[in-house]
Motif scaffolding. Structure first.
Motif, PDB file in Angstrom:
ATOM      1  N   GLU A 154     -21.743 -56.879 -38.381  1.00 49.19           N
ATOM      2  CA  GLU A 154     -21.714 -55.521 -38.887  1.00 49.19           C
ATOM      3  C   GLU A 154     -22.673 -54.626 -38.105  1.00 49.19           C
ATOM      4  O   GLU A 154     -23.570 -55.119 -37.408  1.00 49.19           O
ATOM      5  N   MET A 155     -22.482 -53.333 -38.246  1.00 48.07           N
ATOM      6  CA  MET A 155     -23.402 -52.363 -37.668  1.00 48.07           C
ATOM      7  C   MET A 155     -24.381 -51.956 -38.761  1.00 48.07           C
ATOM      8  O   MET A 155     -24.001 -51.332 -39.761  1.00 48.07           O
ATOM      9  N   LEU A 156     -25.648 -52.294 -38.585  1.00 52.72           N
ATOM     10  CA  LEU A 156     -26.652 -52.052 -39.618  1.00 52.72           C
ATOM     11  C   LEU A 156     -27.300 -50.674 -39.502  1.00 52.72           C
ATOM     12  O   LEU A 156     -27.720 -50.096 -40.507  1.00 52.72           O
ATOM     13  N   SER A 157     -27.417 -50.176 -38.294  1.00 56.22           N
ATOM     14  CA  SER A 157     -28.071 -48.879 -38.077  1.00 56.22           C
ATOM     15  C   SER A 157     -27.555 -48.312 -36.762  1.00 56.22           C
ATOM     16  O   SER A 157     -27.278 -49.065 -35.819  1.00 56.22           O
ATOM     17  N   ALA A 158     -27.407 -46.984 -36.709  1.00 55.73           N
ATOM     18  CA  ALA A 158     -26.877 -46.376 -35.485  1.00 55.73           C
ATOM     19  C   ALA A 158     -27.336 -44.932 -35.359  1.00 55.73           C
ATOM     20  O   ALA A 158     -27.619 -44.255 -36.350  1.00 55.73           O
ATOM     21  N   ARG A 159     -27.405 -44.487 -34.132  1.00 55.53           N
ATOM     22  CA  ARG A 159     -27.713 -43.098 -33.809  1.00 55.53           C
ATOM     23  C   ARG A 159     -26.890 -42.691 -32.596  1.00 55.53           C
ATOM     24  O   ARG A 159     -26.491 -43.511 -31.783  1.00 55.53           O
ATOM     25  N   ARG A 160     -26.651 -41.391 -32.477  1.00 59.50           N
ATOM     26  CA  ARG A 160     -25.999 -40.845 -31.276  1.00 59.50           C
ATOM     27  C   ARG A 160     -26.736 -39.586 -30.867  1.00 59.50           C
ATOM     28  O   ARG A 160     -27.185 -38.806 -31.706  1.00 59.50           O
ATOM     29  N   GLU A 161     -26.885 -39.415 -29.566  1.00 62.18           N
ATOM     30  CA  GLU A 161     -27.587 -38.267 -29.017  1.00 62.18           C
ATOM     31  C   GLU A 161     -26.685 -37.577 -27.999  1.00 62.18           C
ATOM     32  O   GLU A 161     -26.056 -38.242 -27.165  1.00 62.18           O
ATOM     33  N   LEU A 193     -35.666 -52.453 -40.610  1.00 53.71           N
ATOM     34  CA  LEU A 193     -34.955 -53.717 -40.806  1.00 53.71           C
ATOM     35  C   LEU A 193     -35.593 -54.816 -39.960  1.00 53.71           C
ATOM     36  O   LEU A 193     -35.932 -54.584 -38.790  1.00 53.71           O
ATOM     37  N   PRO A 194     -35.731 -56.019 -40.506  1.00 44.97           N
ATOM     38  CA  PRO A 194     -36.342 -57.105 -39.725  1.00 44.97           C
ATOM     39  C   PRO A 194     -35.514 -57.493 -38.502  1.00 44.97           C
ATOM     40  O   PRO A 194     -36.051 -58.033 -37.535  1.00 44.97           O
ATOM     41  N   GLN A 195     -34.213 -57.196 -38.536  1.00 44.29           N
ATOM     42  CA  GLN A 195     -33.355 -57.554 -37.393  1.00 44.29           C
ATOM     43  C   GLN A 195     -33.733 -56.796 -36.125  1.00 44.29           C
ATOM     44  O   GLN A 195     -33.412 -57.245 -35.022  1.00 44.29           O
ATOM     45  N   PHE A 196     -34.402 -55.651 -36.267  1.00 42.04           N
ATOM     46  CA  PHE A 196     -34.820 -54.904 -35.087  1.00 42.04           C
ATOM     47  C   PHE A 196     -35.754 -55.739 -34.209  1.00 42.04           C
ATOM     48  O   PHE A 196     -35.661 -55.720 -32.980  1.00 42.04           O
ATOM     49  N   VAL A 197     -36.675 -56.462 -34.855  1.00 44.16           N
ATOM     50  CA  VAL A 197     -37.652 -57.246 -34.102  1.00 44.16           C
ATOM     51  C   VAL A 197     -36.955 -58.326 -33.285  1.00 44.16           C
ATOM     52  O   VAL A 197     -37.214 -58.498 -32.082  1.00 44.16           O
ATOM     53  N   ASP A 198     -36.019 -59.033 -33.926  1.00 44.42           N
ATOM     54  CA  ASP A 198     -35.290 -60.091 -33.213  1.00 44.42           C
ATOM     55  C   ASP A 198     -34.457 -59.507 -32.078  1.00 44.42           C
ATOM     56  O   ASP A 198     -34.385 -60.079 -30.979  1.00 44.42           O
ATOM     57  N   ALA A 199     -33.814 -58.364 -32.341  1.00 46.35           N
ATOM     58  CA  ALA A 199     -32.956 -57.758 -31.326  1.00 46.35           C
ATOM     59  C   ALA A 199     -33.765 -57.305 -30.113  1.00 46.35           C
ATOM     60  O   ALA A 199     -33.340 -57.490 -28.964  1.00 46.35           O
TER      61      ALA A 199
END
Length: 263
Positions: A154-161, A193-199
């Motif tokens: 899944e997509m947990l967080s996203a941004r577009r610029e 989110l803790p997944q940021f650290v792993d990513a």
């Protein structure tokens, strides 16, 4: 008892060719089953001296022009009376209106079924990434940059610029890299989110035309923890991922009746 009538799976249907489309702000790329080369053309309409841009900063601003572009690009490649199965990519955080507009444009190709997927998910598919491990995808296009955290399919967080490589004329690669880093920092602050650290430990996955700019890749490598990983052929990763999604979903129930009435 009368046996139900079953449609043949779409790969066995001669009138149901598979098409993957990435309608970008600067380039439109398409893949058709049975062909080894990806079609890659500017996203413009009209003669060269009066070229118009129907997609701007990831937004479809001229649906009719976009439809003409896709018809000119693909209609002659389809068998007579074909009803293709189409997968198309959308920028992250696209709204329902964008989806509706894109599906409407694709009706020019008289599709049997239309499948939509986020461009960052398509890039992960093209890279063969593990869909369940945390992954940070950075897609740097000519006019739009997308950043997304993926995990567990899944997509947990996203941004577009609304910035991309075409904006380098007004700044340096270091400025764009700093902007992208700031986006990631804000994402982590807003969605801790803790997944940021792993990513980030694994290293972000870099795609889009920006991944072909050594100076930009170098600047991102300096600013981000973990090794920056470039997708092979990064500028075509989204359309190749859409093609992979078509292969993977060939027996999905959504590939039965057409998604929209065909006149």
């Amino acid at each position: 008892m009368i046996a139900p009538v079953r449609r043949p799976p779409w790969p066995a249907c001669r009138r149901c060719p598979a098409i993957a489309i990435d309608l970008g702000s600067a380039r439109t790329r398409a893949w058709t089953a049975g062909r080894h080369r990806i079609i890659d053309v500017p996203t413009t309409t009209g003669p060269d001296d009066l070229a118009a841009h129907p997609v701007q900063r990831g937004t479809i601003v001229d649906p009719a022009g976009s439809a003409r572009l896709l018809s000119r690009l693909l209609a002659h490649r389809l068998p007579e009376n074909a009803q293709p199965v189409i997968a198309f990519t959308m920028p992250v955080l696209s709204d329902r209106q964008h989806h509706t507009t894109a599906v409407g444009i694709l009706q020019v190709l008289r599709p049997r079924t239309v499948l939509a997927l986020d461009s960052v998910m398509a890039i992960a598919l093209a890279a063969g990434a593990d869909p369940f491990r945390p992954l940070l995808v950075i897609d740097i296009g000519a006019h739009l940059t997308e950043v997304a955290l993926l995990a567990d399919g899944e997509m947990l967080s996203a941004r577009r610029e609304a910035r991309g490589t075409r904006d380098l004329d007004e700044g340096t690669a270091a400025h764009l890299a700093a902007d992208i880093t700031a986006v990631i920092t804000k994402m982590m602050r807003d969605d801790p989110l803790p997944q940021f650290v792993d990513a980030l430990d694994r290293g972000p996955l870099l795609a889009g035309g920006g991944a072909l700019r050594p100076e930009l890749v170098s600047q991102l490598s300096v600013r981000l923890p973990g090794p920056v990983q470039q997708v092979p052929q990064p500028h075509t990763a989204a359309v190749r991922g859409a093609a992979e999604a078509l292969r993977s979903a060939q027996h999905h129930p959504s590939l039965g009746p057409p998604a929209h009435p065909i006149p």
